[in-house]
Enzyme design. Structure first.
Site, PDB file in Angstrom:
ATOM      1  N   ASP A 279     -11.712   4.302  -7.755  1.00  0.00           N
ATOM      2  CA  ASP A 279     -10.544   4.381  -8.827  1.00  0.00           C
ATOM      3  C   ASP A 279     -11.083   5.887  -9.566  1.00  0.00           C
ATOM      4  O   ASP A 279     -12.134   6.092  -9.753  1.00  0.00           O
ATOM      5  CB  ASP A 279     -10.526   3.211  -9.940  1.00  0.00           C
ATOM      6  CG  ASP A 279      -9.613   3.232 -10.768  1.00  0.00           C
ATOM      7  OD1 ASP A 279      -8.660   2.477 -10.717  1.00  0.00           O
ATOM      8  OD2 ASP A 279      -9.421   4.312 -11.791  1.00  0.00           O
ATOM      9  N   ILE A 280     -10.091   6.539  -9.946  1.00  0.00           N
ATOM     10  CA  ILE A 280     -10.210   7.877 -10.577  1.00  0.00           C
ATOM     11  C   ILE A 280     -10.910   7.727 -11.889  1.00  0.00           C
ATOM     12  O   ILE A 280     -11.606   8.598 -12.364  1.00  0.00           O
ATOM     13  CB  ILE A 280      -9.126   8.665 -10.617  1.00  0.00           C
ATOM     14  CG1 ILE A 280      -9.523  10.205 -10.417  1.00  0.00           C
ATOM     15  CG2 ILE A 280      -8.203   8.317 -11.596  1.00  0.00           C
ATOM     16  CD1 ILE A 280      -8.260  11.101 -10.218  1.00  0.00           C
TER      17      ILE A 280
ATOM     18  N   HIS B  20      -7.872  -4.442  -7.967  1.00  0.00           N
ATOM     19  CA  HIS B  20      -8.953  -3.736  -8.265  1.00  0.00           C
ATOM     20  C   HIS B  20     -10.116  -4.618  -7.864  1.00  0.00           C
ATOM     21  O   HIS B  20     -10.246  -5.988  -8.307  1.00  0.00           O
ATOM     22  CB  HIS B  20      -8.869  -3.649  -9.931  1.00  0.00           C
ATOM     23  CG  HIS B  20      -7.978  -2.776 -10.537  1.00  0.00           C
ATOM     24  ND1 HIS B  20      -8.058  -1.683 -10.822  1.00  0.00           N
ATOM     25  CD2 HIS B  20      -6.691  -3.134 -10.519  1.00  0.00           C
ATOM     26  CE1 HIS B  20      -7.100  -1.051 -11.593  1.00  0.00           C
ATOM     27  NE2 HIS B  20      -6.039  -1.897 -11.489  1.00  0.00           N
TER      28      HIS B  20
ATOM     29  N   GLU C 166       0.299   0.112 -13.953  1.00  0.00           N
ATOM     30  CA  GLU C 166       0.557   1.426 -14.192  1.00  0.00           C
ATOM     31  C   GLU C 166       1.266   2.121 -12.907  1.00  0.00           C
ATOM     32  O   GLU C 166       2.220   2.755 -12.731  1.00  0.00           O
ATOM     33  CB  GLU C 166      -0.579   2.305 -14.473  1.00  0.00           C
ATOM     34  CG  GLU C 166      -0.805   1.758 -15.856  1.00  0.00           C
ATOM     35  CD  GLU C 166      -2.330   2.563 -16.256  1.00  0.00           C
ATOM     36  OE1 GLU C 166      -2.663   3.338 -15.388  1.00  0.00           O
ATOM     37  OE2 GLU C 166      -2.923   2.163 -17.407  1.00  0.00           O
ATOM     38  N   VAL C 167       0.570   1.697 -11.787  1.00  0.00           N
ATOM     39  CA  VAL C 167       0.890   2.065 -10.469  1.00  0.00           C
ATOM     40  C   VAL C 167       1.991   1.086  -9.599  1.00  0.00           C
ATOM     41  O   VAL C 167       1.201   0.058  -9.456  1.00  0.00           O
ATOM     42  CB  VAL C 167      -0.133   2.639  -9.604  1.00  0.00           C
ATOM     43  CG1 VAL C 167       0.514   3.157  -8.345  1.00  0.00           C
ATOM     44  CG2 VAL C 167      -1.043   3.650 -10.444  1.00  0.00           C
TER      45      VAL C 167
ATOM     46  N   ASN D 229      -3.055  -6.392 -11.514  1.00  0.00           N
ATOM     47  CA  ASN D 229      -2.285  -6.200 -12.635  1.00  0.00           C
ATOM     48  C   ASN D 229      -0.858  -6.215 -12.213  1.00  0.00           C
ATOM     49  O   ASN D 229      -0.518  -5.433 -11.298  1.00  0.00           O
ATOM     50  CB  ASN D 229      -2.565  -4.969 -13.408  1.00  0.00           C
ATOM     51  CG  ASN D 229      -3.717  -4.981 -14.241  1.00  0.00           C
ATOM     52  OD1 ASN D 229      -4.317  -6.109 -14.491  1.00  0.00           O
ATOM     53  ND2 ASN D 229      -4.468  -3.774 -14.078  1.00  0.00           N
TER      54      ASN D 229
ATOM     55  N   HIS E 202      -1.991  -3.405  -5.650  1.00  0.00           N
ATOM     56  CA  HIS E 202      -3.358  -3.061  -5.437  1.00  0.00           C
ATOM     57  C   HIS E 202      -3.983  -3.839  -6.189  1.00  0.00           C
ATOM     58  O   HIS E 202      -3.927  -4.593  -7.084  1.00  0.00           O
ATOM     59  CB  HIS E 202      -3.641  -1.686  -5.909  1.00  0.00           C
ATOM     60  CG  HIS E 202      -3.067  -1.235  -7.528  1.00  0.00           C
ATOM     61  ND1 HIS E 202      -1.831  -1.163  -7.857  1.00  0.00           N
ATOM     62  CD2 HIS E 202      -3.861  -1.417  -8.767  1.00  0.00           C
ATOM     63  CE1 HIS E 202      -1.751  -1.137  -9.164  1.00  0.00           C
ATOM     64  NE2 HIS E 202      -3.033  -1.205  -9.795  1.00  0.00           N
TER      65      HIS E 202
HETATM   66  P1  AMP Z   1      -3.157  -0.422 -12.686  1.00  0.00           P
HETATM   67  O1  AMP Z   1      -3.020  -0.325 -14.278  1.00  0.00           O
HETATM   68  O2  AMP Z   1      -3.538  -1.854 -12.295  1.00  0.00           O
HETATM   69  O3  AMP Z   1      -1.684  -0.058 -12.075  1.00  0.00           O
HETATM   70  O4  AMP Z   1      -4.182   0.323 -12.134  1.00  0.00           O
HETATM   71  C1  AMP Z   1      -3.855   1.920 -11.711  1.00  0.00           C
HETATM   72  C2  AMP Z   1      -5.095   2.334 -11.485  1.00  0.00           C
HETATM   73  O5  AMP Z   1      -5.077   3.482 -10.577  1.00  0.00           O
HETATM   74  C3  AMP Z   1      -5.885   2.664 -12.737  1.00  0.00           C
HETATM   75  O6  AMP Z   1      -7.208   2.173 -12.919  1.00  0.00           O
HETATM   76  C4  AMP Z   1      -6.067   4.191 -12.423  1.00  0.00           C
HETATM   77  O7  AMP Z   1      -7.406   4.792 -12.964  1.00  0.00           O
HETATM   78  C5  AMP Z   1      -6.016   4.406 -10.894  1.00  0.00           C
HETATM   79  N1  AMP Z   1      -5.589   5.618 -10.441  1.00  0.00           N
HETATM   80  C6  AMP Z   1      -4.622   6.490 -10.884  1.00  0.00           C
HETATM   81  N2  AMP Z   1      -4.460   7.571 -10.177  1.00  0.00           N
HETATM   82  C7  AMP Z   1      -5.412   7.436  -9.265  1.00  0.00           C
HETATM   83  C8  AMP Z   1      -5.740   8.418  -8.240  1.00  0.00           C
HETATM   84  N3  AMP Z   1      -5.321   9.406  -7.885  1.00  0.00           N
HETATM   85  N4  AMP Z   1      -6.910   7.990  -7.480  1.00  0.00           N
HETATM   86  C9  AMP Z   1      -7.427   6.932  -7.663  1.00  0.00           C
HETATM   87  N5  AMP Z   1      -7.206   6.077  -8.823  1.00  0.00           N
HETATM   88  C10 AMP Z   1      -6.170   6.465  -9.576  1.00  0.00           C
END
Ligand code: AMP
Length: 121
Positions: free
Chosen positions: A32-33, A105, A98-99, A90, A103
């Site tokens: 994770d970034i 974690h 968010e994405v 999530n 996925h």
């Molecule tokens: P979520 O809130 O469960 O959708 O988590 C999305 C996660 O993706 C967050 O923990 C971000 O820090 C992570 N994230 C977003 N962009 C990137 C990226 N380019 N590379 C790695 N992790 C990312």
């Protein structure tokens, strides 16, 4: 509908780099970034699934099996299995997703603390 321009879809296509941890036919894992734990890995399926329910409903049995076999291997290879870790998926607005590509974690490398912090109203 699945957004093929989401950031994890772009990582899968190699358009955006990632710090890769593991890859096979079914899954890609990367750091994770913005890590929330000493070890914070994201595991994503190769297929286009929006979230956990979408994955559970539409993925094939071999995709589901392959994904979770990968999760188990990653947890073991990264040294998370012995002391334990937390896995979080999530989902949607209330879940704080968010994405919009499913996925998981994997958080570990030390005690992760209380399961959920909820703001009091
Ligand atoms: P979520 O809130 O469960 O959708 O988590 C999305 C996660 O993706 C967050 O923990 C971000 O820090 C992570 N994230 C977003 N962009 C990137 C990226 N380019 N590379 C790695 N992790 C990312």
């Amino acid at each position: 509908m699945y957004d093929s321009q989401n950031i994890f879809a772009r990582i899968l296509r190699g358009e955006i780099p990632c710090r890769k941890v593991y890859e096979d036919e079914f899954a890609l894992a990367f750091h994770d970034i913005m890590p929330k734990a000493p070890v914070h890995i994201l595991v994503i399926p190769k297929g286009a699934y929006i979230d956990l329910p979408d994955f559970g409903q539409r993925a094939t049995s071999s995709e589901i099996q392959g994904f979770f076999k990968a999760v188990a291997k990653i947890a073991s290879d990264q040294g998370l299995s012995h002391q334990g870790f937390r896995s979080i998926a999530n989902t949607g607005v209330h879940g704080g997703q968010e994405v919009p590509h499913f996925h998981l974690h994997l958080l570990g490398g030390g005690p992760i603390g209380p399961m959920v912090h909820r703001e009091t109203v």
